[in-house]
Design a protein around this motif. Structure first.
Motif, PDB file in Angstrom:
ATOM      1  N   UNK A   1       9.089   2.392   3.309  1.00 51.30           N
ATOM      2  CA  UNK A   1      10.109   3.263   2.741  1.00 51.30           C
ATOM      3  C   UNK A   1       9.615   4.708   2.676  1.00 51.30           C
ATOM      4  N   UNK A   2      10.516   5.622   2.925  1.00 48.31           N
ATOM      5  CA  UNK A   2      10.311   7.059   2.815  1.00 48.31           C
ATOM      6  C   UNK A   2      10.754   7.440   1.411  1.00 48.31           C
ATOM      7  N   UNK A   3       9.815   7.914   0.595  1.00 50.91           N
ATOM      8  CA  UNK A   3      10.127   8.210  -0.786  1.00 50.91           C
ATOM      9  C   UNK A   3      11.218   9.256  -0.947  1.00 50.91           C
ATOM     10  N   UNK A   4      12.004   9.107  -1.990  1.00 46.59           N
ATOM     11  CA  UNK A   4      13.152   9.986  -2.216  1.00 46.59           C
ATOM     12  C   UNK A   4      12.725  11.430  -2.459  1.00 46.59           C
ATOM     13  N   UNK A   5      11.511  11.622  -2.985  1.00 46.72           N
ATOM     14  CA  UNK A   5      11.014  12.990  -3.204  1.00 46.72           C
ATOM     15  C   UNK A   5      10.440  13.602  -1.937  1.00 46.72           C
ATOM     16  N   UNK A   6      10.324  12.817  -0.872  1.00 50.05           N
ATOM     17  CA  UNK A   6       9.721  13.214   0.422  1.00 50.05           C
ATOM     18  C   UNK A   6       8.220  13.454   0.318  1.00 50.05           C
TER      19      UNK A   6
ATOM     20  N   UNK B   1       3.440   1.415  13.840  1.00 49.81           N
ATOM     21  CA  UNK B   1       4.154   0.260  13.301  1.00 49.81           C
ATOM     22  C   UNK B   1       5.599   0.622  12.957  1.00 49.81           C
ATOM     23  N   UNK B   2       5.753   1.674  12.163  1.00 48.15           N
ATOM     24  CA  UNK B   2       7.079   2.055  11.658  1.00 48.15           C
ATOM     25  C   UNK B   2       7.143   3.566  11.543  1.00 48.15           C
ATOM     26  N   UNK B   3       8.308   4.135  11.867  1.00 49.28           N
ATOM     27  CA  UNK B   3       8.550   5.566  11.694  1.00 49.28           C
ATOM     28  C   UNK B   3       9.752   5.744  10.770  1.00 49.28           C
ATOM     29  N   UNK B   4       9.660   6.691   9.844  1.00 49.60           N
ATOM     30  CA  UNK B   4      10.714   6.945   8.845  1.00 49.60           C
ATOM     31  C   UNK B   4      11.100   8.408   8.919  1.00 49.60           C
ATOM     32  N   UNK B   5      12.416   8.668   8.956  1.00 50.35           N
ATOM     33  CA  UNK B   5      12.873  10.027   9.206  1.00 50.35           C
ATOM     34  C   UNK B   5      13.743  10.617   8.110  1.00 50.35           C
ATOM     35  N   UNK B   6      14.187   9.787   7.158  1.00 50.59           N
ATOM     36  CA  UNK B   6      15.068  10.312   6.118  1.00 50.59           C
ATOM     37  C   UNK B   6      14.597   9.872   4.754  1.00 50.59           C
ATOM     38  N   UNK B   7      14.663  10.783   3.776  1.00 44.74           N
ATOM     39  CA  UNK B   7      14.290  10.449   2.405  1.00 44.74           C
ATOM     40  C   UNK B   7      15.112   9.261   1.933  1.00 44.74           C
TER      41      UNK B   7
ATOM     42  N   UNK C   1       0.851  -1.184   0.000  1.00 46.79           N
ATOM     43  CA  UNK C   1       0.000   0.000   0.000  1.00 46.79           C
ATOM     44  C   UNK C   1       0.888   1.236   0.000  1.00 46.79           C
ATOM     45  N   UNK C   2       0.332   2.353  -0.484  1.00 53.93           N
ATOM     46  CA  UNK C   2       1.181   3.537  -0.515  1.00 53.93           C
ATOM     47  C   UNK C   2       0.404   4.796  -0.191  1.00 53.93           C
ATOM     48  N   UNK C   3       1.161   5.834  -0.003  1.00 55.36           N
ATOM     49  CA  UNK C   3       0.621   7.112   0.419  1.00 55.36           C
ATOM     50  C   UNK C   3       1.354   8.203  -0.346  1.00 55.36           C
ATOM     51  N   UNK C   4       0.619   9.124  -0.932  1.00 53.88           N
ATOM     52  CA  UNK C   4       1.250  10.194  -1.698  1.00 53.88           C
ATOM     53  C   UNK C   4       0.689  11.540  -1.284  1.00 53.88           C
ATOM     54  N   UNK C   5       1.503  12.559  -1.520  1.00 58.37           N
ATOM     55  CA  UNK C   5       1.095  13.904  -1.166  1.00 58.37           C
ATOM     56  C   UNK C   5       1.652  14.890  -2.178  1.00 58.37           C
ATOM     57  N   UNK C   6       1.042  16.043  -2.275  1.00 57.05           N
ATOM     58  CA  UNK C   6       1.588  17.105  -3.114  1.00 57.05           C
ATOM     59  C   UNK C   6       2.591  17.957  -2.322  1.00 57.05           C
ATOM     60  N   UNK C   7       2.692  17.709  -1.026  1.00 54.35           N
ATOM     61  CA  UNK C   7       3.592  18.474  -0.160  1.00 54.35           C
ATOM     62  C   UNK C   7       4.757  17.614   0.306  1.00 54.35           C
ATOM     63  N   UNK C   8       5.828  18.261   0.691  1.00 53.59           N
ATOM     64  CA  UNK C   8       7.010  17.574   1.227  1.00 53.59           C
ATOM     65  C   UNK C   8       6.852  17.404   2.727  1.00 53.59           C
ATOM     66  N   UNK C   9       7.256  16.242   3.226  1.00 59.42           N
ATOM     67  CA  UNK C   9       7.220  15.992   4.667  1.00 59.42           C
ATOM     68  C   UNK C   9       8.587  15.546   5.168  1.00 59.42           C
ATOM     69  N   UNK C  10       8.812  15.751   6.461  1.00 57.45           N
ATOM     70  CA  UNK C  10      10.076  15.349   7.088  1.00 57.45           C
ATOM     71  C   UNK C  10      10.021  13.984   7.729  1.00 57.45           C
ATOM     72  N   UNK C  11       8.825  13.537   8.055  1.00 57.23           N
ATOM     73  CA  UNK C  11       8.638  12.264   8.740  1.00 57.23           C
ATOM     74  C   UNK C  11       7.421  11.563   8.172  1.00 57.23           C
ATOM     75  N   UNK C  12       7.560  10.261   7.978  1.00 56.97           N
ATOM     76  CA  UNK C  12       6.414   9.436   7.596  1.00 56.97           C
ATOM     77  C   UNK C  12       6.250   8.355   8.656  1.00 56.97           C
ATOM     78  N   UNK C  13       4.994   8.109   9.014  1.00 57.33           N
ATOM     79  CA  UNK C  13       4.685   7.088  10.005  1.00 57.33           C
ATOM     80  C   UNK C  13       3.613   6.169   9.441  1.00 57.33           C
ATOM     81  N   UNK C  14       3.639   4.925   9.881  1.00 57.51           N
ATOM     82  CA  UNK C  14       2.581   3.977   9.510  1.00 57.51           C
ATOM     83  C   UNK C  14       1.965   3.427  10.793  1.00 57.51           C
ATOM     84  N   UNK C  15       0.628   3.480  10.845  1.00 58.13           N
ATOM     85  CA  UNK C  15      -0.131   2.997  11.984  1.00 58.13           C
ATOM     86  C   UNK C  15      -1.087   1.898  11.519  1.00 58.13           C
TER      87      UNK C  15
END
Lengths: 112, 110
Positions: free
Chosen positions: B64-69, B46-52, B21-35
């Motif tokens: 995974x934290x997408x390279x585009x953030x 479940x998982x926390x991601x802090x770096x692109x 499954x995936x999640x996309x946004x038009x904005x840049x984020x610094x942290x991605x989390x999955x619950x």
């Protein structure tokens, strides 16, 4: 040893009443939150407190008033309840500037 | 405001299958989390991601934290019955305000 606890678990009340939901966390966090989850499961932040100070206040009717007596407790008082207030309300906590938030079990509010 | 578009909205799989499954946004984020949220319970981290570009695993879960953030994905390998529930992505731009995705409901067909 519950980390974030809420009471009550279920709350059924009539329109126009005033009710409160209580939240306590024993994680030693300094920031607490209230979220609302609607019938489509969408989670939206309402308020956040850091060390008893309000730091996030989304566009929420002023019938909703959070109160934080200390950094381990954040209560939510709702005046003049309306049908549209029916939802599940979640409390959460974190350490400020850390993004990992930990959620309580939720309070299902039903307004008749 | 910022929105996170999560897909798919629901999944029906058989036990043992892998899930993505995936999640996309038009904005840049610094942290991605999955619950994950079980019925009648609150979301559990479940998982926390802090770096692109960061790829992190937690047991059978990999995120995974997408390279585009602007995006993140979650994979579950060899699904089991207790994986049933609603999975939410959430993202943050350096303050306390988490924005949540719309959720992916996972159902396992017997």
């Amino acid at each position: 040893d519950t980390a974030v606890s809420q009471t009550p678990k279920y709350l059924v009340t009539q329109m126009g009443n005033d009710k409160s939901i209580k939240c306590e966390q024993n994680l030693g966090h300094d920031t607490m939150y209230w979220y609302k989850q609607d019938s489509k499961k969408f989670l939206k932040i309402m308020f956040s407190y850091n060390n008893k100070e309000l730091i996030i206040n989304e566009t929420v009717p002023n019938r909703f008033s959070p109160k934080s007596p200390d950094k381990a407790h954040l209560n939510l008082h709702i005046n003049s309840l309306e049908l549209g207030d029916s939802a599940v309300y979640f409390c959460a906590s974190s350490q400020r500037h850390e993004n990992e938030q930990f959620f309580g079990p939720g309070t299902r509010l039903t307004v008749l | 405001g910022q929105q996170l578009n999560q897909s798919p909205q629901s999944m029906f799989i058989q036990e043992g299958e892998d899930v993505s499954m995936n999640c996309t946004s038009s904005s840049i984020f610094n942290t991605w989390l999955w619950y994950k949220q079980d019925p009648g319970e609150g979301p559990v981290l479940l998982i926390a991601l802090y770096k692109a570009g960061e790829l992190t695993s937690n047991g059978r879960l990999t995120a995974q934290f997408g390279i585009t953030r602007k995006d993140s994905f979650l994979n579950i390998s060899a699904s089991i019955p207790s994986d049933v529930g609603i999975y939410f992505c959430a993202a943050n731009f350096g303050n306390e305000k988490l924005t949540f995705g719309t959720g992916t409901r996972l159902t396992i067909i017997p």
